[in-house]
Design a protein around this motif. Structure first.
Motif, PDB file in Angstrom:
ATOM      1  N   PHE A 100       2.279  41.783  24.628  1.00  0.00           N
ATOM      2  CA  PHE A 100       0.922  41.546  24.144  1.00  0.00           C
ATOM      3  C   PHE A 100       0.658  42.352  22.883  1.00  0.00           C
ATOM      4  O   PHE A 100       0.954  43.539  22.832  1.00  0.00           O
ATOM      5  CB  PHE A 100      -0.111  42.037  25.171  1.00  0.00           C
ATOM      6  CG  PHE A 100      -0.507  41.025  26.213  1.00  0.00           C
ATOM      7  CD1 PHE A 100      -0.879  39.737  25.869  1.00  0.00           C
ATOM      8  CD2 PHE A 100      -0.544  41.393  27.556  1.00  0.00           C
ATOM      9  CE1 PHE A 100      -1.275  38.821  26.835  1.00  0.00           C
ATOM     10  CE2 PHE A 100      -0.936  40.482  28.529  1.00  0.00           C
ATOM     11  CZ  PHE A 100      -1.299  39.193  28.171  1.00  0.00           C
ATOM     12  N   CYS A 101       0.053  41.721  21.869  1.00  0.00           N
ATOM     13  CA  CYS A 101      -0.548  42.470  20.776  1.00  0.00           C
ATOM     14  C   CYS A 101      -2.069  42.287  20.912  1.00  0.00           C
ATOM     15  O   CYS A 101      -2.515  41.522  21.777  1.00  0.00           O
ATOM     16  CB  CYS A 101       0.022  42.069  19.422  1.00  0.00           C
ATOM     17  SG  CYS A 101      -0.053  40.314  19.045  1.00  0.00           S
TER      18      CYS A 101
ATOM     19  N   SER B  39      -7.035  44.761  15.684  1.00  0.00           N
ATOM     20  CA  SER B  39      -7.134  46.174  16.077  1.00  0.00           C
ATOM     21  C   SER B  39      -8.193  46.892  15.243  1.00  0.00           C
ATOM     22  O   SER B  39      -8.907  47.752  15.751  1.00  0.00           O
ATOM     23  CB  SER B  39      -5.771  46.870  15.954  1.00  0.00           C
ATOM     24  OG  SER B  39      -5.305  46.827  14.628  1.00  0.00           O
ATOM     25  N   GLY B  40      -8.320  46.527  13.973  1.00  0.00           N
ATOM     26  CA  GLY B  40      -9.340  47.144  13.117  1.00  0.00           C
ATOM     27  C   GLY B  40     -10.747  46.744  13.541  1.00  0.00           C
ATOM     28  O   GLY B  40     -11.662  47.561  13.547  1.00  0.00           O
ATOM     29  N   SER B 103      -3.347  51.649  11.210  1.00  0.00           N
ATOM     30  CA  SER B 103      -4.419  50.864  10.571  1.00  0.00           C
ATOM     31  C   SER B 103      -4.161  49.365  10.606  1.00  0.00           C
ATOM     32  O   SER B 103      -4.547  48.651   9.675  1.00  0.00           O
ATOM     33  CB  SER B 103      -4.644  51.268   9.115  1.00  0.00           C
ATOM     34  OG  SER B 103      -4.759  52.639   8.980  1.00  0.00           O
ATOM     35  N   GLY B 104      -3.486  48.882  11.651  1.00  0.00           N
ATOM     36  CA  GLY B 104      -3.324  47.433  11.724  1.00  0.00           C
ATOM     37  C   GLY B 104      -2.282  46.995  12.721  1.00  0.00           C
ATOM     38  O   GLY B 104      -1.470  47.799  13.167  1.00  0.00           O
ATOM     39  N   CYS B 105      -2.357  45.718  13.082  1.00  0.00           N
ATOM     40  CA  CYS B 105      -1.399  45.171  14.050  1.00  0.00           C
ATOM     41  C   CYS B 105      -0.769  43.903  13.484  1.00  0.00           C
ATOM     42  O   CYS B 105      -0.638  43.759  12.277  1.00  0.00           O
ATOM     43  CB  CYS B 105      -2.100  44.923  15.387  1.00  0.00           C
ATOM     44  SG  CYS B 105      -3.533  43.821  15.282  1.00  0.00           S
ATOM     45  N   ILE B 122       4.019  45.194   4.732  1.00  0.00           N
ATOM     46  CA  ILE B 122       5.379  44.690   4.951  1.00  0.00           C
ATOM     47  C   ILE B 122       6.186  45.762   5.684  1.00  0.00           C
ATOM     48  O   ILE B 122       6.883  45.464   6.660  1.00  0.00           O
ATOM     49  CB  ILE B 122       6.043  44.288   3.606  1.00  0.00           C
ATOM     50  CG1 ILE B 122       5.308  43.067   3.008  1.00  0.00           C
ATOM     51  CG2 ILE B 122       7.536  43.982   3.800  1.00  0.00           C
ATOM     52  CD1 ILE B 122       5.674  42.735   1.579  1.00  0.00           C
ATOM     53  N   ALA B 123       6.025  47.021   5.258  1.00  0.00           N
ATOM     54  CA  ALA B 123       6.735  48.128   5.921  1.00  0.00           C
ATOM     55  C   ALA B 123       6.278  48.252   7.376  1.00  0.00           C
ATOM     56  O   ALA B 123       7.094  48.422   8.285  1.00  0.00           O
ATOM     57  CB  ALA B 123       6.485  49.438   5.172  1.00  0.00           C
ATOM     58  N   ALA B 124       4.963  48.142   7.607  1.00  0.00           N
ATOM     59  CA  ALA B 124       4.435  48.252   8.975  1.00  0.00           C
ATOM     60  C   ALA B 124       4.994  47.128   9.841  1.00  0.00           C
ATOM     61  O   ALA B 124       5.430  47.359  10.972  1.00  0.00           O
ATOM     62  CB  ALA B 124       2.906  48.201   8.954  1.00  0.00           C
ATOM     63  N   THR B 125       4.993  45.907   9.307  1.00  0.00           N
ATOM     64  CA  THR B 125       5.464  44.757  10.075  1.00  0.00           C
ATOM     65  C   THR B 125       6.947  44.891  10.418  1.00  0.00           C
ATOM     66  O   THR B 125       7.353  44.653  11.568  1.00  0.00           O
ATOM     67  CB  THR B 125       5.202  43.448   9.293  1.00  0.00           C
ATOM     68  OG1 THR B 125       3.814  43.409   8.945  1.00  0.00           O
ATOM     69  CG2 THR B 125       5.551  42.214  10.121  1.00  0.00           C
ATOM     70  N   LEU B 126       7.754  45.289   9.422  1.00  0.00           N
ATOM     71  CA  LEU B 126       9.185  45.484   9.696  1.00  0.00           C
ATOM     72  C   LEU B 126       9.370  46.559  10.761  1.00  0.00           C
ATOM     73  O   LEU B 126      10.214  46.426  11.651  1.00  0.00           O
ATOM     74  CB  LEU B 126       9.927  45.884   8.414  1.00  0.00           C
ATOM     75  CG  LEU B 126      10.057  44.774   7.365  1.00  0.00           C
ATOM     76  CD1 LEU B 126      10.707  45.326   6.094  1.00  0.00           C
ATOM     77  CD2 LEU B 126      10.881  43.604   7.906  1.00  0.00           C
TER      78      LEU B 126
END
Lengths: 138, 145
Positions: A100-101, B39-40, B103-105, B122-126
């Motif tokens: 889940f996200c 999430s924000g 700061s994000g999902c 992009i870094a967060a997603t990777l």
């Protein structure tokens, strides 16, 4: 108007999550399971979303105010710091454990899945904990 | 790697759902000037002193209405949630704390951030994808938990 638009956007977003299969944790884990029966469909979800999203953001970047007159509040941070990388790592571990996200979890909870209620309660506690820690640090 | 058991329709469903998600993200930034990051949006509600709570509540109400509308029109698709209570609690806490620090999902970084061309997103997603791949490998194939 801004609140009405937020409602409909949330609704479309939620329908998109259901249509795409993102609200099914077994599917998310199937995508994350490279060594098993890998299900690449999540890549199609991201591809479709970014295709339309990039057009929207390209238009948004040119504007100071939104179509409804609200200020454009685009993120300004550019640094790749510990908070970003460790936070994302923790998120990825949790995502891999349960499948889940945040968005799909909220939608599944609303759909009446008791396991999603547990997940969402824990997730909101985690978020509240963050707010408490951040407030103490100031 | 055997992909035959996934019918073409799951890709089409994934892509169509993705288009809807992207459309929603585009609408929120164009009409409201805001990022459609779940999430924000949730986190902002749990932060004392934040004033812009009403649009967040309205967005969430829309999100919550989605399964009700989907149910009466098409019937909700079947889902499988394998994780037991303890795993759900640990995972939920990690997702809650992690997405706030980052700061994000998946939506804020994965969809909106990449759509903006943000290197940070992009870094967060990777990073979260890699962490997810490793976690599933460990839990499913090495430890069997």
């Amino acid at each position: 108007m801004l609140n009405i638009s937020a409602f409909f956007v949330g609704l479309i977003f939620g329908l998109g999550l259901i249509v795409s299969g993102m609200t099914n944790p077994a599917k998310i884990i199937g995508f994350l399971d490279l060594a098993g029966a890998w299900d690449p469909s999540l890549a199609f979800v991201m591809g479709g979303a970014i295709l339309i999203g990039s057009g929207g953001f390209a238009l948004a970047k040119k504007r100071r105010r939104s179509l409804l007159g609200a200020p454009m509040q685009l993120p300004t941070a550019t640094n790749l710091d510990k908070r970003l990388l460790l936070g994302s790592t923790a998120f990825g571990v949790g995502w891999g454990i349960a499948g889940f996200c945040p968005g799909p979890a909220v939608v599944s909870a609303a759909a009446g899945q008791p396991k999603a209620w547990i997940f969402v309660a824990a997730m909101l506690s985690g978020m509240a904990l963050y707010s408490i820690i951040e407030r103490r640090g100031k | 790697m055997n992909l035959n058991h996934f019918t073409q329709s799951t890709y089409i469903a994934g892509f169509s759902g993705g288009l809807l998600i992207g459309f929603a993200a585009a609408m929120l930034v164009l009409f409201n000037g805001r990022i459609a990051g779940i999430s924000g949006i949730l986190g902002g509600l749990l932060q004392a002193g934040k004033e812009d709570k009403i649009w967040r509540v309205m967005f969430l109400l829309g999100l919550i209405a989605a399964p009700f509308i989907y149910r009466i029109t098409f019937g909700l698709p079947a889902v499988t949630i394998e994780a037991r209570t303890i795993k759900l609690i640990v995972a939920g806490l990690l997702v809650g704390i992690g997405t706030r620090y980052a700061s994000g999902c998946t939506s804020g970084h994965g969809v909106c951030g990449i759509s903006r061309g943000s290197i940070r997103s992009i870094a967060a997603t990777l990073t979260f994808m890699m962490a997810g791949f490793i976690t599933v490998y460990l839990t499913r194939h090495l430890l069997g938990i």
